[in-house]
Scaffold this active site. Structure first.
Site, PDB file in Angstrom:
ATOM      1  N   LYS A 179       0.841  -1.202   0.000  1.00 10.17           N
ATOM      2  CA  LYS A 179       0.000   0.000   0.000  1.00 10.17           C
ATOM      3  C   LYS A 179       0.878   1.255   0.000  1.00 10.17           C
ATOM      4  O   LYS A 179       0.664   2.181  -0.777  1.00 10.17           O
ATOM      5  CB  LYS A 179      -0.903   0.002   1.241  1.00 10.17           C
ATOM      6  CG  LYS A 179      -1.530   1.341   1.541  1.00 10.17           C
ATOM      7  CD  LYS A 179      -2.354   1.319   2.800  1.00 10.17           C
ATOM      8  CE  LYS A 179      -1.629   1.692   4.065  1.00 10.17           C
ATOM      9  NZ  LYS A 179      -1.273   3.098   4.247  1.00 10.17           N
ATOM     10  N   ASN A 180       1.885   1.259   0.886  1.00  9.41           N
ATOM     11  CA  ASN A 180       2.681   2.482   1.029  1.00  9.41           C
ATOM     12  C   ASN A 180       3.599   2.743  -0.156  1.00  9.41           C
ATOM     13  O   ASN A 180       4.088   3.861  -0.326  1.00  9.41           O
ATOM     14  CB  ASN A 180       3.496   2.435   2.327  1.00  9.41           C
ATOM     15  CG  ASN A 180       2.615   2.689   3.534  1.00  9.41           C
ATOM     16  OD1 ASN A 180       1.419   2.950   3.400  1.00  9.41           O
ATOM     17  ND2 ASN A 180       3.193   2.598   4.727  1.00  9.41           N
ATOM     18  N   CYS A 228      -4.575   8.268   9.983  1.00  8.28           N
ATOM     19  CA  CYS A 228      -4.521   7.787  11.364  1.00  8.28           C
ATOM     20  C   CYS A 228      -4.064   8.910  12.295  1.00  8.28           C
ATOM     21  O   CYS A 228      -3.176   9.688  11.946  1.00  8.28           O
ATOM     22  CB  CYS A 228      -3.523   6.642  11.493  1.00  8.28           C
ATOM     23  SG  CYS A 228      -3.986   5.156  10.616  1.00  8.28           S
ATOM     24  N   ARG A 264      -0.704  15.672  12.381  1.00  8.41           N
ATOM     25  CA  ARG A 264       0.171  15.059  11.366  1.00  8.41           C
ATOM     26  C   ARG A 264       0.647  16.203  10.460  1.00  8.41           C
ATOM     27  O   ARG A 264       0.052  16.490   9.425  1.00  8.41           O
ATOM     28  CB  ARG A 264      -0.596  14.008  10.554  1.00  8.41           C
ATOM     29  CG  ARG A 264      -1.195  12.859  11.334  1.00  8.41           C
ATOM     30  CD  ARG A 264      -0.200  11.817  11.803  1.00  8.41           C
ATOM     31  NE  ARG A 264       0.573  11.180  10.762  1.00  8.41           N
ATOM     32  CZ  ARG A 264       0.263  10.033  10.173  1.00  8.41           C
ATOM     33  NH1 ARG A 264      -0.816   9.412  10.481  1.00  8.41           N
ATOM     34  NH2 ARG A 264       1.056   9.504   9.258  1.00  8.41           N
ATOM     35  N   ASP A 299       5.311   0.948  12.046  1.00  4.72           N
ATOM     36  CA  ASP A 299       4.085   0.288  11.590  1.00  4.72           C
ATOM     37  C   ASP A 299       3.972  -1.170  12.052  1.00  4.72           C
ATOM     38  O   ASP A 299       2.938  -1.810  11.834  1.00  4.72           O
ATOM     39  CB  ASP A 299       4.000   0.339  10.048  1.00  4.72           C
ATOM     40  CG  ASP A 299       3.577   1.715   9.558  1.00  4.72           C
ATOM     41  OD1 ASP A 299       3.279   2.582  10.392  1.00  4.72           O
ATOM     42  OD2 ASP A 299       3.552   1.917   8.327  1.00  4.72           O
ATOM     43  N   ARG A 323      -8.269  -0.262   5.475  1.00  6.73           N
ATOM     44  CA  ARG A 323      -7.483   0.749   4.746  1.00  6.73           C
ATOM     45  C   ARG A 323      -6.188   0.146   4.208  1.00  6.73           C
ATOM     46  O   ARG A 323      -5.656   0.628   3.198  1.00  6.73           O
ATOM     47  CB  ARG A 323      -7.121   1.915   5.672  1.00  6.73           C
ATOM     48  CG  ARG A 323      -8.248   2.843   5.977  1.00  6.73           C
ATOM     49  CD  ARG A 323      -7.759   4.022   6.788  1.00  6.73           C
ATOM     50  NE  ARG A 323      -6.546   4.574   6.192  1.00  6.73           N
ATOM     51  CZ  ARG A 323      -5.624   5.264   6.857  1.00  6.73           C
ATOM     52  NH1 ARG A 323      -5.767   5.493   8.131  1.00  6.73           N
ATOM     53  NH2 ARG A 323      -4.560   5.736   6.236  1.00  6.73           N
TER      54      ARG A 323
HETATM   55  C1  UD1 Z   1       4.681   7.059   6.241  1.00 11.54           C
HETATM   56  C2  UD1 Z   1       3.827   5.824   6.139  1.00 11.54           C
HETATM   57  C3  UD1 Z   1       3.359   5.385   7.528  1.00 11.54           C
HETATM   58  C4  UD1 Z   1       4.559   5.209   8.449  1.00 11.54           C
HETATM   59  C5  UD1 Z   1       5.435   6.456   8.444  1.00 11.54           C
HETATM   60  C6  UD1 Z   1       6.727   6.267   9.219  1.00 11.54           C
HETATM   61  C7  UD1 Z   1       2.750   6.008   4.003  1.00 11.54           C
HETATM   62  C8  UD1 Z   1       1.501   6.262   3.252  1.00 11.54           C
HETATM   63  N1  UD1 Z   1       2.669   6.115   5.333  1.00 11.54           N
HETATM   64  O1  UD1 Z   1       3.872   8.094   6.791  1.00 11.54           O
HETATM   65  O2  UD1 Z   1       2.660   4.153   7.394  1.00 11.54           O
HETATM   66  O3  UD1 Z   1       4.110   4.980   9.761  1.00 11.54           O
HETATM   67  O4  UD1 Z   1       5.792   6.803   7.091  1.00 11.54           O
HETATM   68  O5  UD1 Z   1       7.455   5.208   8.717  1.00 11.54           O
HETATM   69  O6  UD1 Z   1       3.768   5.684   3.434  1.00 11.54           O
HETATM   70  N2  UD1 Z   1       6.649  15.015  10.174  1.00 11.54           N
HETATM   71  C9  UD1 Z   1       6.761  16.371  10.423  1.00 11.54           C
HETATM   72  N3  UD1 Z   1       6.501  17.223   9.375  1.00 11.54           N
HETATM   73  C10 UD1 Z   1       6.161  16.783   8.132  1.00 11.54           C
HETATM   74  C11 UD1 Z   1       6.069  15.389   7.905  1.00 11.54           C
HETATM   75  C12 UD1 Z   1       6.318  14.523   8.951  1.00 11.54           C
HETATM   76  O7  UD1 Z   1       7.069  16.786  11.519  1.00 11.54           O
HETATM   77  O8  UD1 Z   1       5.951  17.608   7.239  1.00 11.54           O
HETATM   78  C13 UD1 Z   1       6.906  14.056  11.286  1.00 11.54           C
HETATM   79  C14 UD1 Z   1       5.700  13.167  11.590  1.00 11.54           C
HETATM   80  O9  UD1 Z   1       4.765  13.805  12.420  1.00 11.54           O
HETATM   81  C15 UD1 Z   1       6.353  11.964  12.220  1.00 11.54           C
HETATM   82  C16 UD1 Z   1       7.689  11.855  11.472  1.00 11.54           C
HETATM   83  O10 UD1 Z   1       7.906  13.151  10.890  1.00 11.54           O
HETATM   84  O11 UD1 Z   1       6.592  12.208  13.582  1.00 11.54           O
HETATM   85  C17 UD1 Z   1       7.721  10.805  10.384  1.00 11.54           C
HETATM   86  O12 UD1 Z   1       6.602  10.986   9.536  1.00 11.54           O
HETATM   87  P1  UD1 Z   1       6.659  10.586   8.004  1.00 11.54           P
HETATM   88  O13 UD1 Z   1       7.877   9.762   7.746  1.00 11.54           O
HETATM   89  O14 UD1 Z   1       6.476  11.810   7.181  1.00 11.54           O
HETATM   90  O15 UD1 Z   1       5.377   9.675   7.880  1.00 11.54           O
HETATM   91  P2  UD1 Z   1       4.335   9.609   6.698  1.00 11.54           P
HETATM   92  O16 UD1 Z   1       5.008   9.842   5.397  1.00 11.54           O
HETATM   93  O17 UD1 Z   1       3.146  10.406   7.046  1.00 11.54           O
END
Ligand code: UD1
Length: 424
Positions: free
Chosen positions: A22-23, A118, A126, A311, A403
Site C-alpha cells: 500500500k505504502n 490515522c 500530522r 508500523d 485501509r
Molecule cells: C509514512 C507511512 C506510515 C509510516 C510512516 C513512518 C505512508 C503512506 N505512510 O507516513 O505508514 O508509519 O511513514 O514510517 O507511506 N513530520 C513532520 N513534518 C512533516 C512530515 C512529517 O514533523 O511535514 C513528522 C511526523 O509527524 C512523524 C515523522 O515526521 O513524527 C515521520 O513521519 P513521516 O515519515 O512523514 O510519515 P508519513 O510519510 O506520514
C-alpha cells in the site's frame, strides 16, 4: 460498521501470499499525475486507501481502467484536468497530500486540502511543514485558506538542494516526484530510504526519470522534459509480511509466506529469531516456525529504515505480551502511537507506558472480549491478540484495518484462524 469475531487460541499453518505494498503504491499512483502518456501499474493491493487514491485521481481528471482482478490499472490523462484535492477525499488518508507536488510541478497550480489519516501523533497532529518548506525552496508559493493549501509556481519548479531537518517518508516522496520534471538538479539530503521510496524511484526511472542515489541518504534528481509510457509492478507489502510473521510466531505456527523479498525485513526477522522463531529465507518467500516459548526482548526502538518500523510496533507488542519475561518498546516516530495499549489491557495484557516507552510484563493470559480499533496498525494488533486470546474476541471499527490489509480474514482463515467478518 463491520466487526471481526475471532475464536482463539488459533493454530496457524499453511501458506499465505503477500499483496502489493500500500505504502509503495500510493506515491506511485500520485506520481502518475506527472505523465501525459498512459501508465500501467500492476500488483496493486485491493485496500481502501488505494481506492481513495484512485478516486482522488479520478476527481482530478484521470481515467482508470481496471483489469479483471482489479490488481492492475491503466491510468490515462484526460485533457480537462482539475487541480483541486477536496477535503471530502483527503480527510480519510494522509497520503492524499502527495498530489500537491506533482500537480504544481506539472500544471503549476493546485488547491489541496490538508490531509487526514490515522491519528498517531498526540497533540502534534500530522504536520506537512517539511513538504511545504521543501516545495517552497523549489519555487512553489502558497497560502493557507480555510484548511486548503492554495499553491502555484511561476512556470516549472526549480531544482534546489534541500536538506530535511528530520527524516520523513512522505516529504521525501513529495520532493522526488516534484523534482522529476523540474528545471535542473535537485539534491535531497537526509532523505528517507524506506524500500517503498526505492520502489517509487524505480518506477519513475522505468519511465525515463533521471534519479540517482548518492550515498546512503542523498538522492539526486535531474529534471527531464517528460516521462515515457511504462508498466510497473508494485513491491510486496513489508508490513503485511511482518504481521503474518508475528501471527506465526505467536501461534506456534508453521507458515510459508510467499511473494515477498525477505532481504528487506532483516531487522524484523532478526528480532523474531531472538524471541525464538525458526526462520528460513528464500528469494521470494519466508518459512517461519513459532517457538514453544516466546523469549522476551528489551529495548526495541522504532526507527527510520532500516531500523524497526513503527508500523509493526503494535503487532510486536502483542507478541511480547506472551513472552516469558518483561520486554520494552520505545516509540520514536509517532508520539501518540500507544492507543492500542488500552484495548490490549482489556484482553488481559499487562503493559505500562512511561513517556514514549511501553513496558510489557509478559506471561499474559489473554482472554477474549470486545475491543475497538483506533487506527490501521492497532487494528492488526487487536486481530493478533484475538488469535492468541482464549475465547471470543470481537474487534470493532475494522474499517481502519480495511485501509491497509487486503482481505485479511480470508488469508487468516486459510491458515487456520477462526475469524469471521460481521457486517451490520
Ligand atoms: C509514512 C507511512 C506510515 C509510516 C510512516 C513512518 C505512508 C503512506 N505512510 O507516513 O505508514 O508509519 O511513514 O514510517 O507511506 N513530520 C513532520 N513534518 C512533516 C512530515 C512529517 O514533523 O511535514 C513528522 C511526523 O509527524 C512523524 C515523522 O515526521 O513524527 C515521520 O513521519 P513521516 O515519515 O512523514 O510519515 P508519513 O510519510 O506520514
Amino acid at each position: 460498521m463491520d466487526k471481526f469475531k475471532i475464536i482463539g487460541p488459533s493454530k496457524i499453518s499453511g501458506e499465505v501470499s503477500i499483496s502489493g505494498s500500500k505504502n509503495a503504491a500510493l506515491p506511485i499512483l500520485a506520481s502518475t499525475l506527472l505523465f501525459d502518456k498512459p501508465v500501467v501499474i500492476e500488483n496493486l493491493p485491493r485496500v481502501r486507501d488505494i481506492d481513495t487514491m484512485l478516486n482522488l485521481l479520478k476527481s482530478l481528471g484521470s481515467k482508470i481502467q481496471f483489469s479483471k482482478n482489479k490488481k492492475t490499472v491503466k491510468i490515462y490523462k484526460t485533457k480537462k484536468y482539475k487541480y483541486f484535492g477536496s477535503y471530502s477525499i483527503l480527510k480519510t488518508m494522509r497520503a492524499g497530500i502527495l498530489i500537491l507536488g506533482p500537480l504544481v510541478s506539472k500544471y503549476h497550480k493546485s488547491i489541496c486540502s490538508f490531509p487526514g489519516g490515522c491519528v498517531l501523533n498526540g497533540n502534534s497532529g500530522r504536520p506537512v511543514n517539511l513538504h511545504l518548506n521543501a516545495l517552497k525552496k523549489m519555487g512553489m508559493k502558497y497560502e493557507i485558506k480555510k484548511g486548503y493549501i492554495h499553491a502555484k509556481s511561476n512556470g516549472k519548479l526549480k531544482g534546489a538542494t534541500i536538506k530535511f531537518p528530520k527524516i520523513s517518508v512522505g516529504a521525501t516522496e513529495q520532493l522526488i516526484m516534484s523534482a522529476v520534471l523540474a528545471e535542473g538538479r535537485t539534491l535531497i539530503k537526509h532523505a528517507a530510504i524506506e524500500p517503498e521510496i526505492k520502489d517509487l524511484t524505480n518506477f519513475l526511472k522505468s519511465a525515463g526519470a533521471n534519479i540517482k542515489w548518492i550515498g546512503k541518504r542523498t538522492c539526486q534528481i535531474i529534471g527531464v522534459n517528460s516521462l515515457n509510457q511504462t508498466t510497473y509492478s508494485v513491491m510486496g507489502d513489508r508490513i503485511e509480511t511482518g504481521t503474518f510473521c508475528v501471527a506465526a510466531t505467536l501461534a506456534k505456527g508453521n507458515l510459508i509466506i510467499k511473494n515477498f523479498n525477505p532481504k528487506i525485513i532483516q531487522t524484523e526477522l532478526n528480532l523474531l529469531k531472538k524471541v525464538g522463531a525458526k526462520i528460513k529465507i528464500f528469494q521470494s518467500k519466508i518459512h517461519i516456525k513459532g517457538p514453544q516459548k516466546i523469549k522476551n526482548i528489551n529495548n526495541i526502538t522504532t526507527k527510520e529504515y532500516n531500523g524497526f518500523p513503527t508500523d509493526l510496533q503494535p503487532q510486536f507488542m502483542v507478541l511480547l505480551c506472551k513472552a516469558n519475561g518483561a520486554s520494552s518498546i520505545t516509540e520514536n516516530i509517532f508520539q501518540g502511537r500507544f492507543i492500542h495499549v488500552m484495548e490490549l489491557q482489556r484482553l488481559g495484557a499487562k503493559i505500562k507506558i512511561k513517556n514514549n516507552t511501553a513496558i510489557i510484563e509478559g506471561n499474559s493470559n489473554l482472554s477474549g472480549t470486545e475491543v475497538m480499533s483506533s487506527d490501521l496498525r492497532a487494528s492488526a494488533a487487536l486481530v493478533l491478540a484475538g488469535i492468541a486470546a482464549k475465547g471470543e474476541t470481537i474487534v470493532s471499527r475494522i474499517y481502519h484495518l480495511d485501509r491497509g490489509y487486503e482481505k485479511i480474514e480470508n488469508k487468516l482463515k486459510k491458515i487456520g484462524v477462526k475469524i469471521k467478518r460481521i457486517s451490520l
